[in-house]
Structure formats: C-alpha cells, structure tokens
Scaffold this active site. Sequence first.
Site, PDB file in Angstrom:
ATOM      1  CB  ALA A   1      37.922  28.723  19.638  1.00 57.80           C
TER       2      ALA A   1
ATOM      3  CB  ALA B   1      43.007  21.803  30.917  1.00 54.73           C
TER       4      ALA B   1
ATOM      5  CB  CYS C   1      34.336  24.140  19.849  1.00 54.57           C
ATOM      6  SG  CYS C   1      34.575  23.072  21.281  1.00 54.57           S
TER       7      CYS C   1
ATOM      8  NE  ARG D   1      45.790  36.214  30.718  1.00 53.36           N
ATOM      9  CZ  ARG D   1      44.676  35.519  30.552  1.00 53.36           C
ATOM     10  NH1 ARG D   1      44.640  34.253  30.962  1.00 53.36           N
ATOM     11  NH2 ARG D   1      43.616  36.066  30.005  1.00 53.36           N
TER      12      ARG D   1
ATOM     13  CD  GLU E   1      51.057  23.329  22.812  1.00 52.99           C
ATOM     14  OE1 GLU E   1      51.023  22.710  21.735  1.00 52.99           O
ATOM     15  OE2 GLU E   1      50.395  22.999  23.822  1.00 52.99           O
TER      16      GLU E   1
ATOM     17  CG  ASN F   1      38.053  26.426  29.164  1.00 51.39           C
ATOM     18  OD1 ASN F   1      38.882  27.324  29.074  1.00 51.39           O
ATOM     19  ND2 ASN F   1      37.593  25.790  28.102  1.00 51.39           N
TER      20      ASN F   1
ATOM     21  CD1 TRP G   1       0.509  25.007  29.338  1.00 54.13           C
ATOM     22  CD2 TRP G   1       1.873  24.138  30.877  1.00 54.13           C
ATOM     23  NE1 TRP G   1      -0.199  24.903  30.500  1.00 54.13           N
ATOM     24  CE2 TRP G   1       0.610  24.367  31.468  1.00 54.13           C
ATOM     25  CE3 TRP G   1       2.886  23.601  31.666  1.00 54.13           C
ATOM     26  CZ2 TRP G   1       0.334  24.071  32.804  1.00 54.13           C
ATOM     27  CZ3 TRP G   1       2.619  23.301  32.991  1.00 54.13           C
ATOM     28  CH2 TRP G   1       1.353  23.545  33.551  1.00 54.13           C
TER      29      TRP G   1
ATOM     30  CG  ASP H   1      39.817  17.024  25.927  1.00 53.93           C
ATOM     31  OD1 ASP H   1      38.933  17.415  26.717  1.00 53.93           O
ATOM     32  OD2 ASP H   1      39.893  17.408  24.749  1.00 53.93           O
TER      33      ASP H   1
ATOM     34  NE  ARG I   1      43.016  36.261  37.028  1.00 56.12           N
ATOM     35  CZ  ARG I   1      42.811  35.302  36.122  1.00 56.12           C
ATOM     36  NH1 ARG I   1      42.450  34.091  36.493  1.00 56.12           N
ATOM     37  NH2 ARG I   1      42.968  35.553  34.840  1.00 56.12           N
TER      38      ARG I   1
END
Length: 452
Positions: free
Chosen positions: A47, A18, A49, A77, A39, A309, A438, A287, A28
């Site tokens: 990642a 986030a 996950c 950036r 941080e 995200n 189906w 979170d 941007r």
Amino acid sequence: MAAEAKKKRIVVVGGDAAGMSAASQVKRQRPDWEVVVLEQGDYVSYAACGMPYYVEGRIAELDELVEITPRAFREKRGIDLRLRHRAVAVDPGRRTVTCELAAGGREEIGYDDLLLATGARPLVPDQVTPGKRVLTINNLAEAQRVRQQATAAGVRRVAVIGGGLIGLEMSEAFATLGLATTLVHRREHLARLLAPAISSLVKEELQRQGVELCFGAALEGIESRADGVTVLAGGRRLEVDLVLLALGVVPNSELAAAAGLELGVRGAIVVDDHLRTSDPHIYAAGDCAQGRMLVDGRPIFTPLALKANREGMTAGLVMAGLEASCPGTLGTAIAKVFDLGIARTGLTLEEAAAAGFQPVQNLITTRSRARYYPGGGPVHVLVVADRRDGRVLGAQLAGPLDAVKRIDTFAVIIQQGLTLDQVLELDLAYAPPFSPVWDPVLLAARVTRKQL
C-alpha cells in the site's frame, strides 16, 4: 470460468498494484497457464499510499503496508514470482525479456504476451543528487529510510519540495513528528489539479498547523553537507537537516521506448482501451501507462492507485482471452491535510475552457452536517459546469474529512454526463449527523444553475 484456450506463458514486469492484479487475474481465469512476474525489489503488492502515515508513526510497522506476501502469491495463487529480477531489455521480435539477477548474471525469458507494469519514479532535477539527507519516497525501502532519517538524533528541520498531494501529506507527517517543516513550491498556489480557492484553504490549514510556506519559489539548487542541507529557492536560502523531494513522478517507460513502443504524454506508454500497446503482444498498465480523461477524451498521465489496480485487472482479463476494457479516468483524488480533507474530480475551469467547453465555475460554503448537530464544520464545494447545457464537468471539495467523500457522488455525476438539473433530481440521503436537508452536492448544483 473462461472458455478453453491455448496454453500460454504470460510474463509481467513489475510486482505492485497493476502487475500483481494482472497476474492474479490471469491465473484465476487460466489456472493451467504459466504466469511469471519479474520484480526488481523485495516487496510486491504493498500500500504505497500508506507510506506517509508510516513515516508519521501512525502505522507502526512497515509490514502492515504489505497487502499480500510473496509466499502467498506463489503458494496460493500459483504465480511464478521472481524477486530481485530487474528487466533490462525486451525483444518484441523474439518475444523475450532479459533480466539481471541481484545475485549476478542474466536470464532470458520467452513470453506469449507481456505486461509492462513498471510504475513511475520520483522526478529529480538534474542538479540534485539524492542521498542521506536528500530523499525521495517511492517504495517501502525508501519509506523506511525516510522514517529513520526523520527520527534520527539531531534532525529538527525539514524542507519538502513540491506542493502536490504527496508533498502535502509528507508535510503533515514531518510536522506531526515535531519537526520544523517548510513546504517549498514554485507557484503561489498548489498543484494545478486544485483551484486557487481550494488551494488557499489548504495553505491556511498548513499555516495553522505550523508549516512554513515558501511559495512562488522555484527550486534553484540543493547543497548537501555532512551536517545539513541548504535549499536555494526563489532567491531564499533555507538551512535544514533533511530534504524530501516531492516534485511529481515520471513513468518508467525506458524498456518500452527501447523496444520501439509508442510513447505519449510525459513519456507514458500509449495503450488502447484494452491496455494493448503498439505491439499486439505487449500490454501496459498502471503508472507507466497513459490514460484518457473521460470528460473530453484527451490523453493524460494520472498515476493513481485505483487506475493502476483497475488497469491491471483489465489487462489480465484481456490477456486471458476475455472481453474487458478501461475507457478512461476522471483523475478523482482525495487527501488529508491535518484536519482538512480535500478532493477533486474531472476538469478544472482552465481545462474545461481549453477543451472547448463554455465553463462556469461556482464555489459555495455550507455545513457538512445539520447546523444544530455537533461535530460538523464548513464544507466548501466548487463546481465546474458547461454554460450551454448545464453538464457537470468537474468538482472540488475542502472540509471535514468525512464530508469530502462526497467527491464520489460528483465522480458518478460527471461520468454519467448529468446536468445540473438532473443533479437536483437526485434523491440523496438526509439525517442531521450526516448532512443538512439540502446536501452540499444538491446545494452546489442549485446555486451553480443560477449562473447559467
């Protein structure tokens, strides 16, 4: 490109999904604005996950989980990223953040707008103290520690405490490493987000793969020694070499609480559709932030990657002065448990009844591919619908890994408020390597419709 606006300083606390999504979006849209990210750790934009697969050894190097390096954020950036800066206080009146530096000392930083993207942390019972043999997995440093301990000499037996998705994935990781693995869970069925019928299929797969199940066993205590760990649960004593706590997570909302911001479900930070908190110059995303269930509008706590995200991106756009919103989530989730894929979205039967619907639930079992085409398998589809109008409220699947991505179809169905009749009108693709004529989505709707 956004319209011209007064130059601002945006401060972001937290450098994962986030936080870095928001920071990147602001730069941007407003390249001349100052964006500072604080941080407390050494990594950003990784990642999380993928951590169970790193522990398992499927992912060889920890750095493979890093999406964008700190250097790239700074040089490409233009973000003022400050690692090892731990935010300890927010003063909304003066619009300042105070942070502690790993090298020592404190620093106070002013802001025009502030984003709290502080994430969540593993739930640890009061009577348990994590250590060398009692571990959690919440960041890359912890993932590295878990892998080192799991592959250390003399480690043969491990207990995973908690039957949520992380507990399931970590049980697979340890078993794949050749460890005798026991999954301890306080209820007879897995996490409430799974229906009992789907839970039973998961339990069968775990047992088929050699994972011992200790269910209906609430954790009573953990006794850690130099040579092992004793787990006390449900009147049983389990002697293991390693314990992983996977009891869920709690939002890191202490900064928000101390700053006087409104908290909601499970202590998550209350935000509106634009991610604003109760202070107009403070936002929250990911979170640590409360969400909203799209089906019934109730506030929920859903620590999921896409939510984090998306909320970060939205908060960045709003702080940059653009129109954007996050109306809610369905709690869509998917996981691999050895050879079984499981997925869910929307409401369970119990949640639908509590929300005032008149729900009906139906479970079908069909084929993931045409009967005669090799490589398919049984796929189980559970649908929850409102008896009054046939609106689809929730769905769950279990089956071959490629088959359960059909949960995405159900997520669209639920988000768009489609009824079972409307689902039957969907023109879904068919070819033998992919589905029966189906499709399981259509078949589940057709059979469930008969119960209305």
